[in-house]
Motif scaffolding. Structure first.
Motif, PDB file in Angstrom:
ATOM      1  N   GLU A  91     -10.179  -4.985 -11.896  1.00 37.14           N
ATOM      2  CA  GLU A  91      -8.874  -4.895 -11.231  1.00 37.14           C
ATOM      3  C   GLU A  91      -8.984  -5.295  -9.761  1.00 37.14           C
ATOM      4  N   LEU A  92     -10.075  -4.888  -9.121  1.00 42.01           N
ATOM      5  CA  LEU A  92     -10.302  -5.241  -7.716  1.00 42.01           C
ATOM      6  C   LEU A  92     -10.376  -6.763  -7.543  1.00 42.01           C
ATOM      7  N   ASN A 101      -7.655 -11.947  -5.913  1.00 47.66           N
ATOM      8  CA  ASN A 101      -7.102 -13.274  -6.182  1.00 47.66           C
ATOM      9  C   ASN A 101      -5.590 -13.296  -5.979  1.00 47.66           C
ATOM     10  N   THR A 102      -4.914 -12.271  -6.448  1.00 50.16           N
ATOM     11  CA  THR A 102      -3.464 -12.169  -6.293  1.00 50.16           C
ATOM     12  C   THR A 102      -3.080 -12.135  -4.818  1.00 50.16           C
ATOM     13  N   VAL A 113      -1.989  -4.855  -1.685  1.00 48.39           N
ATOM     14  CA  VAL A 113      -3.017  -4.618  -0.664  1.00 48.39           C
ATOM     15  C   VAL A 113      -3.364  -3.128  -0.599  1.00 48.39           C
ATOM     16  N   LYS A 114      -2.350  -2.281  -0.685  1.00 44.61           N
ATOM     17  CA  LYS A 114      -2.594  -0.835  -0.710  1.00 44.61           C
ATOM     18  C   LYS A 114      -3.474  -0.459  -1.900  1.00 44.61           C
ATOM     19  N   ARG A 115      -3.133  -1.010  -3.056  1.00 47.82           N
ATOM     20  CA  ARG A 115      -3.906  -0.726  -4.268  1.00 47.82           C
ATOM     21  C   ARG A 115      -5.329  -1.266  -4.130  1.00 47.82           C
ATOM     22  N   TYR A 116      -5.481  -2.433  -3.532  1.00 48.33           N
ATOM     23  CA  TYR A 116      -6.803  -3.024  -3.325  1.00 48.33           C
ATOM     24  C   TYR A 116      -7.694  -2.082  -2.505  1.00 48.33           C
TER      25      TYR A 116
END
Length: 117
Positions: free
Chosen positions: A20-21, A26-27, A79-82
């Motif tokens: 997921e990271l 990439n996203t 970005v927060k999730r990253y």
């Protein structure tokens, strides 16, 4: 020993958190190119201006521009999730590292944070 390290990295790469990271990286790189460029440029300008802050009348303006660019980028949900996943991965690595140190010797300082950057 090298084989164990390779096996560990391979196992880690197959974990959902790691996948997921990478997908988020990439996203983010694709979806927020302009925001990333704006952030990096304003960060560099602010860093340079701070070196000569006593000669700069516009330091506050440059700093505000940097803060705005950073806030704009870092407030994006991806970005927060990253960063959340990055912290989780960091905790996994630190825990595994401390476990390895514990197996080797009880003389090592435990819970020392290692950096993945």
């Amino acid at each position: 020993m090298k084989e164990l390290a390779i096996e560990y990295v391979s196992k880690l790469q197959n974990e959902p958190i790691f996948k997921e990271l990478l997908a988020l990286k990439n996203t983010i790189d694709e979806k927020y190119k302009k925001e990333i460029i704006r952030f990096k440029l304003s960060e560099a300008q602010y860093s340079e201006a701070r070196k000569y802050e006593s000669y700069r009348d516009d330091l506050i303006k440059i700093k505000d521009k940097f803060i705005q660019a950073k806030t704009e980028l870092y407030s994006r949900p991806e970005v927060k999730r990253y960063f959340e996943l990055e912290r989780d991965l960091q905790n996994i690595l630190t825990s595994d590292f401390n476990e390895i140190k514990n197996y080797i010797s009880n003389k090592f300082t435990m819970n020392k944070i290692i950096s993945i950057k």
